[in-house]
Enzyme design. Structure first.
Site, mmCIF file in Angstrom:
data_model
loop_
_atom_site.group_PDB
_atom_site.id
_atom_site.type_symbol
_atom_site.label_atom_id
_atom_site.label_comp_id
_atom_site.label_asym_id
_atom_site.label_seq_id
_atom_site.Cartn_x
_atom_site.Cartn_y
_atom_site.Cartn_z
ATOM 1 N N LYS A 112 2.287 3.230 -3.554
ATOM 2 C CA LYS A 112 1.138 3.006 -2.647
ATOM 3 C C LYS A 112 0.416 4.334 -2.416
ATOM 4 O O LYS A 112 1.054 5.352 -2.175
ATOM 5 C CB LYS A 112 1.630 2.438 -1.319
ATOM 6 C CG LYS A 112 0.529 2.146 -0.302
ATOM 7 C CD LYS A 112 1.071 1.354 0.896
ATOM 8 C CE LYS A 112 -0.008 0.932 1.873
ATOM 9 N NZ LYS A 112 -0.295 1.913 2.898
ATOM 10 N N SER A 161 -5.123 2.558 -2.264
ATOM 11 C CA SER A 161 -5.167 2.686 -0.803
ATOM 12 C C SER A 161 -5.403 4.141 -0.425
ATOM 13 O O SER A 161 -4.881 5.045 -1.086
ATOM 14 C CB SER A 161 -3.814 2.219 -0.219
ATOM 15 O OG SER A 161 -3.744 2.483 1.167
ATOM 16 N N HIS A 191 -4.771 4.786 2.868
ATOM 17 C CA HIS A 191 -4.056 4.679 4.139
ATOM 18 C C HIS A 191 -5.035 4.399 5.289
ATOM 19 O O HIS A 191 -4.901 4.931 6.389
ATOM 20 C CB HIS A 191 -3.254 5.965 4.411
ATOM 21 C CG HIS A 191 -1.900 5.718 5.002
ATOM 22 N ND1 HIS A 191 -0.733 5.947 4.332
ATOM 23 C CD2 HIS A 191 -1.526 5.259 6.220
ATOM 24 C CE1 HIS A 191 0.303 5.661 5.102
ATOM 25 N NE2 HIS A 191 -0.161 5.225 6.258
ATOM 26 N N ARG A 237 -6.772 7.564 6.733
ATOM 27 C CA ARG A 237 -6.020 8.416 7.654
ATOM 28 C C ARG A 237 -5.357 9.622 7.005
ATOM 29 O O ARG A 237 -4.674 10.369 7.694
ATOM 30 C CB ARG A 237 -4.950 7.572 8.354
ATOM 31 C CG ARG A 237 -5.544 6.585 9.331
ATOM 32 C CD ARG A 237 -4.521 5.568 9.734
ATOM 33 N NE ARG A 237 -3.280 6.179 10.140
ATOM 34 C CZ ARG A 237 -2.087 5.604 10.016
ATOM 35 N NH1 ARG A 237 -1.979 4.417 9.471
ATOM 36 N NH2 ARG A 237 -1.009 6.216 10.431
#
Ligand SMILES: Cc1cc2nc3c(=O)[nH]c(=O)nc-3n(C[C@H](O)[C@H](O)[C@H](O)COP(=O)(O)O)c2cc1C
Length: 338
Positions: A212, A234, A236, A239
């Protein structure tokens, strides 16, 4: 209860940082966004969401009038809908100090088993979160996958060994947590991993291995080299790196590079069944949705998750029908435009 009532209920329980907005897009919360917060300048979550809004759909109503089928085989599991709930490691600090992420993970596993989707959970930093969540996944037929933070290889290997003995359908490592501010603030060591390190971790796993936090074709190719059975495109939720592109922006080039060599999951600002359709059209095999699942849980527990997933399902069904797709494999880039 409808979705608006669910949001009204969620606002009573979710804590001060999240406004449980009609559309969860980071506009109202910016740098206070639970999760905890987009990295400066605080627009990462909004950028993710906005990128899906910039994609249009191509209608095609000269097509056989059959039923829409949203089922798929995914990493050895039969799903009714191409959705995996996003992993969440903790909610105490970010949302409501009274809430326990283990209750959330249990309800996710139960709802996922009922709805024919898959779940995911984080290993968190509170004791017991990981082992309890493994047990909840097993209780509901191995419906979830743990996504492990990039702590030391020894710690990850211990957690993989526990997962191998529990019931999970896959497991993964979230490599982008190397940039998470709250782990750094707590002095927790989480760092980047090499292809060789990831390959060694992959070899310890008895179930499909997922990486991920992939945001370019270059990183996707390294993940494939490491033996990833699936990657999660991704950032996150905005973030971990300021000025990161939106996931919808990089998904096509990643799909061009590795589609067919590994399964592709994408997250970040996916909020409707229409966004799910767009993600599949850009090359994803399945999507992950995180914050709205949690907001729905704060609104009505397991039933809240069911309400949201059924809403997403109806939206995807409708769009597939109108764009001439009767099964997921019919969806392609001709069905969208920028
Ligand atoms: C409270 C909270 C905790 C999270 N914890 C984790 C975690 O432990 N592991 C992980 O890989 N991602 C974690 N995430 C990131 C999400 O899984 C997801 O990648 C991100 O929120 C983007 O999806 P969304 O826009 O649908 O929320 C967390 C997100 C939130 C909001």
């Amino acid at each position: 209860m409808d979705y608006n009532q669910l949001l009204i209920e969620a606002r009573k329980h979710i804590g001060p940082n999240c406004k449980a907005c009609p559309v969860c897009n980071g506009l109202a919360c910016g740098n206070t966004m639970p999760g905890p917060g987009s990295k400066a300048p605080g627009n990462g979550a909004y950028d993710n969401w906005k990128a899906w809004q910039n994609i249009r759909l191509t209608m095609d109503c000269i097509a056989p009038a059959g039923e829409v089928d949203t089922g798929l085989e995914f990493l050895g599991r039969q799903l009714d809908f191409p959705l995996i709930t996003g992993p969440i490691g903790s909610i105490k600090w970010q949302y409501n100090p009274e809430s326990d992420v283990r209750d959330f993970n249990r309800d996710v596993a139960s709802a996922a088993a009922k709805l024919g989707i898959a779940g995911a959970f984080g290993d968190g930093i509170e004791p017991g979160v990981y082992t309890d969540s493994l047990r909840h996944s097993a209780d509901f037929g191995g419906v979830s996958m743990p996504i492990l933070n990039p702590y030391s290889d020894e710690e990850i290997k211990e957690k993989i060994a526990l997962a191998n003995e529990a019931g999970v359908f896959a497991l993964g490592v979230v490599i982008d947590s190397a940039g998470l501010p709250h782990l750094r603030q707590k002095g927790i060591s989480a760092g980047t991993k090499t292809v060789e390190q990831l390959r060694t971790l992959r070899e310890c796993s008895k179930v499909p291995f997922v990486i991920k936090g992939v945001m370019s074709a270059k990183t996707a190719l390294k993940a494939v080299e490491a033996g990833a059975d699936a990657i999660i495109v991704s950032n996150h939720g905005g973030r971990v790196l300021p000025f990161s592109p939106a996931t919808a922006e990089v998904l096509p080039e990643i799909a061009d590079a590795v589609k067919g060599q590994t399964k592709i999951i994408v997250d970040g600002g996916i909020r409707t069944g229409i966004d799910i359709f767009k993600a599949l059209a850009l090359g994803a095999d399945a999507v992950m949705i995180c914050r709205p699942i949690l907001v729905s849980w704060y609104g009505a527990g397991e039933q809240g998750i069911e309400l949201l997933v059924n809403k997403l399902r109806a939206e995807l069904d409708d769009v597939m029908y109108m764009c001439g797709a009767r099964k997921l494999s019919d969806i392609n880039r001709d069905m969208i435009r920028f």
